[in-house]
Design a protein around this motif. Structure first.
Motif, PDB file in Angstrom:
ATOM      1  N   PHE A  35      20.120 -82.421  41.190  1.00 35.98           N
ATOM      2  CA  PHE A  35      18.891 -82.131  41.743  1.00 35.98           C
ATOM      3  C   PHE A  35      18.734 -83.036  43.107  1.00 35.98           C
ATOM      4  N   ARG A  36      19.033 -84.155  43.032  1.00 34.64           N
ATOM      5  CA  ARG A  36      18.978 -85.091  44.089  1.00 34.64           C
ATOM      6  C   ARG A  36      19.926 -84.696  45.084  1.00 34.64           C
ATOM      7  N   GLY A  37      21.187 -84.165  44.726  1.00 35.92           N
ATOM      8  CA  GLY A  37      22.008 -83.749  45.780  1.00 35.92           C
ATOM      9  C   GLY A  37      21.411 -82.343  46.575  1.00 35.92           C
ATOM     10  N   ARG A  38      20.704 -81.466  45.804  1.00 36.68           N
ATOM     11  CA  ARG A  38      20.218 -80.397  46.235  1.00 36.68           C
ATOM     12  C   ARG A  38      18.896 -80.617  47.200  1.00 36.68           C
ATOM     13  N   ILE A  39      18.234 -81.769  47.017  1.00 40.49           N
ATOM     14  CA  ILE A  39      17.072 -82.293  47.825  1.00 40.49           C
ATOM     15  C   ILE A  39      17.937 -82.594  49.361  1.00 40.49           C
ATOM     16  N   VAL A  40      18.884 -83.379  49.018  1.00 42.31           N
ATOM     17  CA  VAL A  40      19.535 -83.966  50.382  1.00 42.31           C
ATOM     18  C   VAL A  40      20.111 -82.667  51.090  1.00 42.31           C
ATOM     19  N   ASP A  97       6.114 -78.702  47.836  1.00 48.20           N
ATOM     20  CA  ASP A  97       6.082 -77.522  47.084  1.00 48.20           C
ATOM     21  C   ASP A  97       7.051 -76.637  47.771  1.00 48.20           C
ATOM     22  N   ASP A  98       7.430 -76.645  49.115  1.00 49.50           N
ATOM     23  CA  ASP A  98       8.290 -75.640  49.600  1.00 49.50           C
ATOM     24  C   ASP A  98       9.729 -76.151  49.197  1.00 49.50           C
ATOM     25  N   LEU A  99       9.970 -77.565  49.226  1.00 53.18           N
ATOM     26  CA  LEU A  99      11.133 -78.245  48.807  1.00 53.18           C
ATOM     27  C   LEU A  99      11.469 -77.958  47.307  1.00 53.18           C
ATOM     28  N   GLY A 100      10.298 -78.078  46.529  1.00 51.79           N
ATOM     29  CA  GLY A 100      10.304 -77.679  44.923  1.00 51.79           C
ATOM     30  C   GLY A 100      11.166 -76.452  44.872  1.00 51.79           C
ATOM     31  N   HIS A 101      10.372 -75.421  45.518  1.00 52.15           N
ATOM     32  CA  HIS A 101      10.900 -74.040  45.306  1.00 52.15           C
ATOM     33  C   HIS A 101      12.046 -73.735  45.734  1.00 52.15           C
ATOM     34  N   ARG A 102      12.614 -74.541  46.706  1.00 47.15           N
ATOM     35  CA  ARG A 102      14.024 -74.000  47.259  1.00 47.15           C
ATOM     36  C   ARG A 102      15.111 -74.973  46.534  1.00 47.15           C
ATOM     37  N   ILE A 103      14.733 -75.848  45.683  1.00 49.43           N
ATOM     38  CA  ILE A 103      15.886 -76.478  44.791  1.00 49.43           C
ATOM     39  C   ILE A 103      15.910 -76.120  43.578  1.00 49.43           C
ATOM     40  N   ARG A 104      14.970 -75.369  42.728  1.00 50.17           N
ATOM     41  CA  ARG A 104      15.081 -74.936  41.514  1.00 50.17           C
ATOM     42  C   ARG A 104      14.034 -73.525  41.416  1.00 50.17           C
ATOM     43  N   VAL A 105      14.597 -72.549  40.556  1.00 46.79           N
ATOM     44  CA  VAL A 105      13.830 -71.170  40.810  1.00 46.79           C
ATOM     45  C   VAL A 105      12.538 -71.280  39.690  1.00 46.79           C
ATOM     46  N   ASP A 106      12.586 -72.280  38.877  1.00 41.57           N
ATOM     47  CA  ASP A 106      11.456 -72.305  38.111  1.00 41.57           C
ATOM     48  C   ASP A 106      10.621 -73.478  38.476  1.00 41.57           C
ATOM     49  N   TYR A 107      10.596 -73.822  39.605  1.00 35.69           N
ATOM     50  CA  TYR A 107       9.653 -74.918  40.050  1.00 35.69           C
ATOM     51  C   TYR A 107       8.099 -74.577  39.882  1.00 35.69           C
ATOM     52  N   ASP A 134      16.869 -95.472  47.665  1.00 39.94           N
ATOM     53  CA  ASP A 134      18.344 -95.623  48.010  1.00 39.94           C
ATOM     54  C   ASP A 134      18.312 -95.383  49.926  1.00 39.94           C
ATOM     55  N   GLY A 135      17.049 -95.242  50.221  1.00 37.54           N
ATOM     56  CA  GLY A 135      17.058 -95.161  51.881  1.00 37.54           C
ATOM     57  C   GLY A 135      17.384 -93.730  52.521  1.00 37.54           C
ATOM     58  N   LEU A 136      17.280 -92.790  51.536  1.00 38.43           N
ATOM     59  CA  LEU A 136      17.511 -91.516  52.032  1.00 38.43           C
ATOM     60  C   LEU A 136      16.705 -90.565  52.438  1.00 38.43           C
ATOM     61  N   VAL A 137      15.629 -90.626  51.870  1.00 39.48           N
ATOM     62  CA  VAL A 137      14.469 -89.720  52.200  1.00 39.48           C
ATOM     63  C   VAL A 137      13.047 -90.674  52.510  1.00 39.48           C
ATOM     64  N   ARG A 197       4.743 -84.244  52.545  1.00 38.11           N
ATOM     65  CA  ARG A 197       5.657 -83.762  53.251  1.00 38.11           C
ATOM     66  C   ARG A 197       6.916 -84.641  53.236  1.00 38.11           C
ATOM     67  N   VAL A 198       8.072 -84.140  53.163  1.00 39.33           N
ATOM     68  CA  VAL A 198       9.458 -84.908  53.034  1.00 39.33           C
ATOM     69  C   VAL A 198      10.365 -84.492  54.159  1.00 39.33           C
ATOM     70  N   ARG A 199      11.113 -85.541  54.296  1.00 43.26           N
ATOM     71  CA  ARG A 199      12.052 -85.504  55.527  1.00 43.26           C
ATOM     72  C   ARG A 199      13.260 -86.676  55.186  1.00 43.26           C
ATOM     73  N   LEU A 200      14.514 -86.487  55.730  1.00 44.08           N
ATOM     74  CA  LEU A 200      15.650 -87.174  55.507  1.00 44.08           C
ATOM     75  C   LEU A 200      15.368 -88.512  56.428  1.00 44.08           C
ATOM     76  N   ARG A 201      15.754 -89.715  55.899  1.00 43.10           N
ATOM     77  CA  ARG A 201      15.647 -90.797  56.780  1.00 43.10           C
ATOM     78  C   ARG A 201      16.674 -90.595  57.974  1.00 43.10           C
ATOM     79  N   GLU A 202      16.513 -91.098  59.104  1.00 40.68           N
ATOM     80  CA  GLU A 202      17.361 -91.035  60.126  1.00 40.68           C
ATOM     81  C   GLU A 202      18.314 -92.456  60.025  1.00 40.68           C
TER      82      GLU A 202
END
Length: 319
Positions: A253-258, A270-280, A301-304, A314-319
């Motif tokens: 799931f961490r991989g799916r988030i990225v 919540d949009d992110l949650g629905h996109r990474i698993r169908v039962d969110y 880990d400095g990724l998000v 709201r969530v985004r990737l770190r640049e």
């Protein structure tokens, strides 16, 4: 993104059945799917023939049997009995023995297929019936198989409605989970005189892009602009009530988030949650608290980056 207001076309309400709403731009819906299919699709030997006998063999073999087992059995069966006449003349024990040795299950299917070949030879003068109604006269051939043979052999079938098609219609257009509603929607979508390519295309969509775990972007789903599931991120379906068990680890799931955040500048949590698993579900066992734990790991880990603002989390990737 789903159409709204007068952008819908409603079918099925006039006769008292449950109304089904489909996009008004049906020609665009149809042409986009057919173009997608014709540009690239999986190659199966039964898609390269219009021989009703070969197609019947495939349809009978495919009943509750994985396609990776069907292909070698299908090719070996047609090598042994290349025509309906050859199968009709065969010893039934040989046919059943072949079925059993290829782990195709339910040996009565082999008996019915053999008897159907005899019917074609004896009752139809060696010519296959061409319509779904007439094809149902053959032993072991029910409505689904009859329609499939009529569609793929003679381009004269109705809309095929299998599990894949139901999943597509449910997700894309919010078709209610009822056989009647699925039949209505599928029949409305079917372009006149094109059952062969259409039924192949919509089943391909369900098998490749809109499986239990959707691959909308990877497979370039042609219905994204109309799709309710794609617009909301809710990819549940009648046959996908919960997250598939093989997608259970935190690492997955961490991989799916990225991977998901790479496609968007920023997403509400919540949009992110629905996109990474169908039962969110936000307040469920696999909801915001569970997702925040994964995001905390990725943040460490400095990724998000996670932002709490007036418009929510709201969530985004770190640049």
């Amino acid at each position: 993104m789903t159409p709204s207001g007068d952008e819908h076309e409603t079918s099925g309400a006039a006769d008292g059945r449950e109304a089904v709403e489909l996009p008004a731009a049906l020609e665009d819906v149809r042409s986009s799917l057919i173009d997608w299919y014709e540009a690239d699709h999986r190659e199966f030997p039964w898609r390269e023939t219009e021989d009703p006998y070969a197609i019947l063999v495939c349809e009978v073999m495919s009943q509750q049997t994985q396609l990776d087992r069907v292909r070698p059995a299908y090719e070996a069966f047609l090598e042994e009995w290349p025509t309906a006449a050859a199968l009709a003349a065969a010893d039934r024990s040989d046919v059943v023995g072949f079925w059993s040795s290829h782990s195709l299950g339910y040996n009565n299917r082999a008996k019915y297929l053999h008897e159907a070949a005899q019917q074609v030879h004896e009752e139809f003068d060696g010519e296959f019936p061409r319509t779904p109604v007439d094809l149902e006269e053959l032993m072991g051939v029910g409505p689904y198989t009859a329609n499939a043979v009529a569609s793929f052999a003679f381009n004269a079938g109705d809309a095929v409605v299998d599990t894949n098609v139901k999943r597509v219609l449910y997700r894309a257009f919010g078709v209610p989970d009822s056989d009647d509603a699925f039949e209505q929607a599928a029949s409305t979508l079917l372009p006149d005189g094109r059952s062969r390519v259409w039924n192949n295309a919509i089943m391909e969509l369900g098998g490749v892009a809109c499986g239990t775990t959707p691959r909308c972007e990877e497979e370039g789903c042609p219905w994204r602009q109309w799709c309710h599931a794609y617009g909301t991120g809710d990819f549940t379906a009648p046959d996908v009530p919960t997250q598939p068990s093989f997608e259970g680890s935190r690492r997955q799931f961490r991989g799916r988030i990225v991977a998901t955040l790479r496609k968007y500048d920023e997403l509400p949590i919540d949009d992110l949650g629905h996109r990474i698993r169908v039962d969110y579900t936000p307040d469920g066992d696999h909801g915001r608290e569970w997702l925040r734990g994964l995001l905390a790991d990725l943040s460490d880990d400095g990724l998000v980056a996670v932002r709490d603002g007036e418009d929510g989390v709201r969530v985004r990737l770190r640049e």
